[in-house]
Write a protein that holds these residues in place. Structure first.
Motif, PDB file in Angstrom:
ATOM      1  N   UNK A  35       0.965  -1.149  -0.031  1.00 45.88           N
ATOM      2  CA  UNK A  35       0.167  -0.170   0.089  1.00 45.88           C
ATOM      3  C   UNK A  35       0.919   1.110   0.126  1.00 45.88           C
ATOM      4  N   UNK A  36       0.951   2.033  -1.013  1.00 47.44           N
ATOM      5  CA  UNK A  36       1.855   3.125  -1.285  1.00 47.44           C
ATOM      6  C   UNK A  36       1.647   4.130  -0.285  1.00 47.44           C
ATOM      7  N   UNK A  37       2.785   4.695   0.211  1.00 52.49           N
ATOM      8  CA  UNK A  37       2.769   6.254   0.800  1.00 52.49           C
ATOM      9  C   UNK A  37       4.088   6.726   0.769  1.00 52.49           C
ATOM     10  N   UNK A  38       4.177   8.019   0.463  1.00 49.06           N
ATOM     11  CA  UNK A  38       5.407   8.597   0.427  1.00 49.06           C
ATOM     12  C   UNK A  38       5.400   9.949   0.951  1.00 49.06           C
ATOM     13  N   UNK A  39       6.561  10.645   1.331  1.00 51.05           N
ATOM     14  CA  UNK A  39       6.427  12.085   1.796  1.00 51.05           C
ATOM     15  C   UNK A  39       7.700  12.707   1.243  1.00 51.05           C
ATOM     16  N   UNK A  40       7.824  14.130   1.258  1.00 47.62           N
ATOM     17  CA  UNK A  40       9.123  14.556   0.802  1.00 47.62           C
ATOM     18  C   UNK A  40      10.116  14.841   1.824  1.00 47.62           C
ATOM     19  N   UNK A  41      11.347  14.352   1.695  1.00 45.69           N
ATOM     20  CA  UNK A  41      12.351  14.592   2.451  1.00 45.69           C
ATOM     21  C   UNK A  41      13.423  15.387   1.793  1.00 45.69           C
ATOM     22  N   UNK A  42      13.502  16.876   2.550  1.00 47.89           N
ATOM     23  CA  UNK A  42      14.322  17.554   1.805  1.00 47.89           C
ATOM     24  C   UNK A  42      15.753  17.534   2.364  1.00 47.89           C
ATOM     25  N   UNK A  43      16.052  17.304   3.875  1.00 45.47           N
ATOM     26  CA  UNK A  43      16.918  16.925   4.593  1.00 45.47           C
ATOM     27  C   UNK A  43      16.605  16.095   5.613  1.00 45.47           C
ATOM     28  N   UNK A  89      14.257   6.855   5.543  1.00 47.24           N
ATOM     29  CA  UNK A  89      15.155   8.170   5.509  1.00 47.24           C
ATOM     30  C   UNK A  89      14.703   8.875   4.072  1.00 47.24           C
ATOM     31  N   UNK A  90      14.191   8.184   3.043  1.00 48.34           N
ATOM     32  CA  UNK A  90      13.883   8.856   1.814  1.00 48.34           C
ATOM     33  C   UNK A  90      12.532   9.011   1.545  1.00 48.34           C
ATOM     34  N   UNK A  91      11.630   9.109   2.778  1.00 46.96           N
ATOM     35  CA  UNK A  91      10.453   9.218   2.785  1.00 46.96           C
ATOM     36  C   UNK A  91       9.414   7.889   2.070  1.00 46.96           C
ATOM     37  N   UNK A  92       9.965   6.786   2.118  1.00 46.95           N
ATOM     38  CA  UNK A  92       9.084   5.879   1.716  1.00 46.95           C
ATOM     39  C   UNK A  92       8.460   5.005   2.665  1.00 46.95           C
ATOM     40  N   UNK A  93       7.504   5.155   2.984  1.00 47.77           N
ATOM     41  CA  UNK A  93       6.886   4.522   4.326  1.00 47.77           C
ATOM     42  C   UNK A  93       5.525   3.613   3.841  1.00 47.77           C
ATOM     43  N   UNK A  94       5.799   3.000   2.610  1.00 48.93           N
ATOM     44  CA  UNK A  94       4.762   2.188   2.140  1.00 48.93           C
ATOM     45  C   UNK A  94       4.597   0.919   2.843  1.00 48.93           C
ATOM     46  N   UNK A  95       3.408   0.609   3.006  1.00 48.02           N
ATOM     47  CA  UNK A  95       3.070  -0.537   3.969  1.00 48.02           C
ATOM     48  C   UNK A  95       2.980  -1.711   3.068  1.00 48.02           C
ATOM     49  N   UNK A  96       3.653  -2.911   3.647  1.00 54.16           N
ATOM     50  CA  UNK A  96       3.348  -4.109   3.096  1.00 54.16           C
ATOM     51  C   UNK A  96       2.774  -5.119   3.781  1.00 54.16           C
ATOM     52  N   UNK A  97       1.748  -5.482   3.578  1.00 53.49           N
ATOM     53  CA  UNK A  97       0.758  -6.726   4.010  1.00 53.49           C
ATOM     54  C   UNK A  97       1.462  -8.130   3.566  1.00 53.49           C
ATOM     55  N   UNK A  98       1.990  -8.609   4.534  1.00 51.78           N
ATOM     56  CA  UNK A  98       2.811 -10.144   4.055  1.00 51.78           C
ATOM     57  C   UNK A  98       1.653 -11.003   4.140  1.00 51.78           C
ATOM     58  N   UNK A  99       1.457 -11.941   3.194  1.00 50.20           N
ATOM     59  CA  UNK A  99       0.530 -13.264   3.175  1.00 50.20           C
ATOM     60  C   UNK A  99      -0.722 -12.661   3.437  1.00 50.20           C
ATOM     61  N   UNK A 100      -1.134 -11.982   2.453  1.00 50.36           N
ATOM     62  CA  UNK A 100      -2.658 -11.244   2.599  1.00 50.36           C
ATOM     63  C   UNK A 100      -3.752 -12.381   2.754  1.00 50.36           C
ATOM     64  N   UNK A 101      -4.791 -11.667   3.419  1.00 52.46           N
ATOM     65  CA  UNK A 101      -5.991 -12.503   3.869  1.00 52.46           C
ATOM     66  C   UNK A 101      -7.176 -11.658   3.488  1.00 52.46           C
ATOM     67  N   UNK A 102      -8.290 -12.513   3.272  1.00 49.08           N
ATOM     68  CA  UNK A 102      -9.565 -11.658   2.920  1.00 49.08           C
ATOM     69  C   UNK A 102      -9.896 -10.578   4.211  1.00 49.08           C
TER      70      UNK A 102
END
Length: 237
Positions: A35-43, A89-102
């Protein structure tokens, strides 16, 4: 009147914040769903905390939080099936759901806590986990006999050749016949059987027949020579 309008606007901003429109993510049971989610990291000062939660984003924090990070590492994790595999540290905070279920289907909130009043980045995701597709193709069935249309070619062909052994006269099946009606009929039957036996014997043992023929010729030649000698002796006497 103006004060009430301003109050309603303030409450609306306070309750909703800067929520982004809902996104839809579709996956299958047993797969890993990101599930994607990103934010901008300037420094490094831009690196901040965030959370993932079930249900829509509330006015603050995350409802039913499943994972938290301080921007550098994961600080709270509801289950090992929820992971942040991106570069935090680069703003990639995407969530990974392992072995997804209904049961993982539903709304997820990604909340990035950005300093300032009403600055939090809010994204709602609708996750749909479907059952894995089952192939409806029938399995291949192989049979021992195959028929090809005229002019068509097959990948392989097998030719079976059967060789029947010669049957001797003694092993040949006997065929019952009606009794002889008279002596002549019995003689004919006997002669026919003898001829058949001789024919079978000659067919089965050609070398033996050749030897018999050579012996007969030699005997005849010897008799002829003896006859000539006897005739010559009588003539001179």
């Amino acid at each position: 009147m103006l004060s009430s309008i301003c109050l309603n606007w303030a409450l609306l901003v306070l309750l909703t914040g800067s929520t982004v429109s809902e996104l839809i993510v579709i996956g299958e049971v047993g797969q890993n769903i990101t599930v994607p989610c990103h934010y901008t990291v300037w420094n490094t000062n831009s690196i901040t905390s965030m959370c993932w939660g079930r249900d829509r984003c509330p006015s603050s924090k995350c409802s039913q939080p499943i994972i938290w990070t301080d921007g550098w590492r994961v600080t709270e994790q509801h289950s090992s099936r929820y992971q942040l595999k991106g570069d935090l540290q680069k703003g990639d905070v995407s969530l990974t759901i392992v072995d997804a279920r209904e049961a993982d289907s539903g709304t997820y909130c990604c909340r990035v806590e950005i300093p300032g009043l009403f600055n939090d980045q809010l994204i709602n995701h609708k996750v749909m986990v479907k059952k894995a597709r089952i192939s409806t193709a029938s399995p291949h069935t192989y049979t021992s006999e195959q028929t090809s249309a005229p002019g068509s070619t097959s990948e392989s062909s097998v030719t079976v050749t059967r060789t029947w052994p010669l049957v001797s006269a003694s092993e040949a099946p006997q065929t019952a016949s009606a009794p002889c009606s008279g002596p002549s009929d019995c003689l004919d039957v006997t002669a026919s059987l003898q001829n058949s036996s001789v024919s079978l014997a000659s067919q089965q043992d050609p070398e033996r027949g050749l030897y018999i023929g050579i012996g007969s010729c030699a005997a005849l030649l010897l008799i002829l020579i003896l006859a000539l000698l006897l005739t010559k002796r009588e003539y001179f006497s």
